[in-house]
Design an enzyme around this catalytic site. Sequence first.
Site, PDB file in Angstrom:
ATOM      1  N   CYS B  89      46.266  46.450  78.773  1.00  0.00           N
ATOM      2  CA  CYS B  89      46.459  45.082  78.298  1.00  0.00           C
ATOM      3  C   CYS B  89      47.881  44.915  77.751  1.00  0.00           C
ATOM      4  CB  CYS B  89      45.366  44.739  77.285  1.00  0.00           C
ATOM      5  SG  CYS B  89      45.162  42.965  77.048  1.00  0.00           S
ATOM      6  N   HIS B 197      40.109  46.635  79.952  1.00  0.00           N
ATOM      7  CA  HIS B 197      40.036  47.576  78.828  1.00  0.00           C
ATOM      8  C   HIS B 197      39.008  48.679  79.068  1.00  0.00           C
ATOM      9  CE1 HIS B 197      42.394  45.416  75.693  1.00  0.00           C
ATOM     10  NE2 HIS B 197      42.087  44.348  76.412  1.00  0.00           N
ATOM     11  N   GLU B 199      38.665  51.343  77.486  1.00  0.00           N
ATOM     12  CA  GLU B 199      38.209  51.891  76.193  1.00  0.00           C
ATOM     13  C   GLU B 199      37.088  51.044  75.586  1.00  0.00           C
ATOM     14  OE1 GLU B 199      40.793  50.035  76.585  1.00  0.00           O
ATOM     15  OE2 GLU B 199      41.204  48.819  74.798  1.00  0.00           O
TER      16      GLU B 199
END
Lengths: 82, 225
Positions: B89, B197, B199
């Site tokens: 990002c 994302h 994560e």
Amino acid sequence: MKVRILVRLKPGVLDPQGRAVHHSLEGLGFDGVSDVRIGRMIELDVDEATTDEAIDQMCRQLLANMVIEDYSVEKLNTAEPA
Amino acid sequence: MGARCAVVTFPGSNCDRDMAVALEKVTGASPLRLWHGDSELPEGIDFIALPGGFSYGDYLRSGAMAARSPLMASVIKAAERGVPVLGVCNGFQVLTEAKLLPGALMRNASQNFICRTVPLIVENTQSLFTGAYEAGEQVQIPVAHHDGNFFADEDTLDRLEGEGRVAFRYAGPCNGSRRDIAGILNQAGNVLGMMPHPERAIESDHGGEDGRRLFESAIRALAGA
């Protein structure tokens, strides 16, 4: 010395912000606007000794992203009267 | 000893903790947390993550200021030495601004902030970040960004495609990105930038675990290196 730098999206790079503003202008009833492009103006206050080359490097290294933007430099006449 | 990972925090980063947690879940060790103003990377870092967020309030352009912060000079050198660098990002924006990756990330074509889970196609399974995925596999990973509209000129896009450097592609239109590109690799394959994302998709409580294999791929590649 004041230096005014205009940073603009390169021709052909889609400007979603400009398009939204264009749409709003039309919504307000303004006819005859065929396109809107939005850029950024940056004013620098620099030493008189600052070279054109240095200003160019400031633009290339940080102020503009050369992948998507062009810039132009205008020096403003701020010399004090003698 | 396992891989030594590091997560860089810039002023305005807000996914740095999520990134650190994801790395800890996968490696079993808590990553080093580095501050953007540090002048040097510690010795022996095996993996660097640049997290999401709004570094420097997105002043000037997203990622522009962070790319010129003191620590980034060392990150660039490490990347050039072959240390794996993952930018997610805002981290992807920083990598393009730092010229570690080509192109630029512009305002979403819709002008809207997009925050939802999107299907991605894994285009390259040979990279050190994507080895644990199946070729052409579709995975679900969240996006949350305003400036994710990937732009590069046609020659650059052709080169990226031809060299297998498109790692992830949106399965359908998302933010206006050229050729629906969601994530790209550098020429050497050790730098990955992506808007989605991974994560945020590490365990089932996140609503999906498809991001986990990205970290597992990298850690496995490092262990085998």
